[in-house]
Design an enzyme around this catalytic site. Structure first.
Site, PDB file in Angstrom:
ATOM      1  CB  VAL A  56      -0.962  -0.008   1.213  1.00 38.01           C
ATOM      2  CG1 VAL A  56      -0.223   0.321   2.500  1.00 38.01           C
ATOM      3  CG2 VAL A  56      -2.139   0.932   1.002  1.00 38.01           C
ATOM      4  CE1 TYR A  57       3.274   1.577   4.525  1.00 39.33           C
ATOM      5  CE2 TYR A  57       5.450   0.628   4.257  1.00 39.33           C
ATOM      6  CZ  TYR A  57       4.355   0.922   5.054  1.00 39.33           C
ATOM      7  OH  TYR A  57       4.358   0.545   6.373  1.00 39.33           O
ATOM      8  CB  SER A  58       3.971   5.204  -3.065  1.00 32.70           C
ATOM      9  OG  SER A  58       4.414   6.229  -2.199  1.00 32.70           O
ATOM     10  CD  GLN A  59      -2.804   2.345  -3.890  1.00 35.48           C
ATOM     11  OE1 GLN A  59      -3.527   1.777  -4.703  1.00 35.48           O
ATOM     12  NE2 GLN A  59      -2.843   2.098  -2.596  1.00 35.48           N
TER      13      GLN A  59
END
Length: 354
Positions: A56-59
């Site tokens: 989920v970090y920066s998708q």
């Protein structure tokens, strides 16, 4: 940085006392891939051997950057951790802790990380509507397939950790071997139950936000205008110094800064060294967005705090205390979802479970 290693629970793996968190690599904070890769390489060269990221970090961009940085010989020497659970894209089924999503998420992470295996695959948050046996059973299958080596969790309550251990033992499947909780001098709530539970079950503990979201970065000084975090607008109850709930936190931060000055060390080093002093803590996660931030944190592993200093910190923030409860991490649905307290059905449309 010292190259000393700590046991990762009872897995037989040994890791560095600092973990490089990759949350700030990507459009969320540092969108320069080359610069982010230089930071990763500098951390590895300094002795850090654990990198922690999440889909989920920066998708997914963070995982892609980490994959580029580890390409080649560096991969074998790195204990690589990532997480699943958060929303990826817009489709409603692309999230959560179900078998369906776990099998999709791991393939996507392996592709972005450009690797054949993930050392530590972590459930980023608990999920009430998914049976824990569903989640652990799927993760056990991934261990047996060789796609992941170990299973971890992040921001779980103590009872959820115990439940997971019981399910794994009764079913004879891979158990969770690590937990990532929020922990800092300003956020000590996990000392009451979670850290003792982790010790009882031999879990490795990898605290996130040891600098309390930047409060312990040394920016706050008495007699000066207090800086406002760029996250104050989004989370004013946690980051806006003018918010009433943060008044006590600011005063504690100022006192800790004065103590660090008295000791002749930076507040960053004091905060990180303090987290690493707890016998239950394995490795503290740092999340630099710049090379300068990385350099300011590396030396903390060589700082030793005396019993007198630890006692003085206890006087500023008593053991087991969250100075601001909003910093305590995940709020369970039993508190955040009104229907869980007032009867009827949950916000997800499923009947309440008693």
């Amino acid at each position: 940085m010292s190259t000393n290693r700590r046991p990762f629970g009872r897995t037989g793996v040994w890791i560095s006392p600092l973990t490089l968190g990759a949350m700030n690599f990507g459009v969320r904070a540092n969108a320069d891939h080359d610069d982010s890769i230089r930071i990763i390489h500098a951390a590895l060269d300094a002795g850090i051997n654990v990198i922690d990221t999440a889909d989920v970090y920066s998708q997914g961009e963070s995982e892609e950057i980490v994959g580029k940085a580890l390409k080649g010989a560096r991969r074998d020497g790195t204990f690589l951790a990532t997480k699943f659970h958060g929303q990826i894209g817009e489709e409603p089924h692309r999230r959560g802790n179900s078998r369906r999503w776990i099998f999709q998420a791991v393939e996507d992470s392996l592709r972005r990380l450009d690797t054949d295996w993930i050392d530590l695959y972590q459930v980023h948050r608990p999920e009430d509507e998914t049976d824990v046996e569903e989640t652990l059973g799927a993760l056990d299958d991934l261990v047996r397939q060789g796609k992941i080596r170990y299973v971890g969790s992040s921001t779980y309550d103590p009872w959820e950790i115990v439940e997971g251990q019981w399910v794994s033992r009764t079913r004879g499947i891979s158990r969770v071997v690590s937990e990532q909780p929020p922990y800092s001098i300003l956020t000590r709530g996990i000392e009451r139950e979670l850290l003792p539970v982790a010790q009882r079950y031999d879990l490795a503990v990898l605290p996130w936000s040891p600098l309390a979201g930047g409060w312990l970065s040394g920016r706050h000084r008495r007699g000066q205008e207090q800086p406002v975090s760029d996250r104050a607008g989004q989370f004013p109850n946690r980051f806006d110094p003018a918010h009433p709930d943060n008044a006590v936190k600011l005063e504690a931060t100022l006192q800790l800064g004065e103590l660090a000055d008295e000791l002749g060390i930076s507040l960053v080093h004091l905060a990180l060294a303090w987290v690493l002093e707890h016998p239950a803590v394995t490795s503290a996660i740092i999340g630099p967005r710049s090379f300068e931030q990385l350099e300011s944190q590396l030396g903390a592993v060589d700082v030793r705090l005396t019993a007198d200093v630890l006692d003085r910190i206890d006087e500023i923030v008593p053991p087991g205390t969250n100075v601001n409860d909003a910093d305590g991490g995940y709020v369970p649905e039993s508190l955040s979802d009104p229907s869980r307290r007032r009867g009827g059905r949950t916000s997800h449309g499923s009947p309440r479970r008693f």
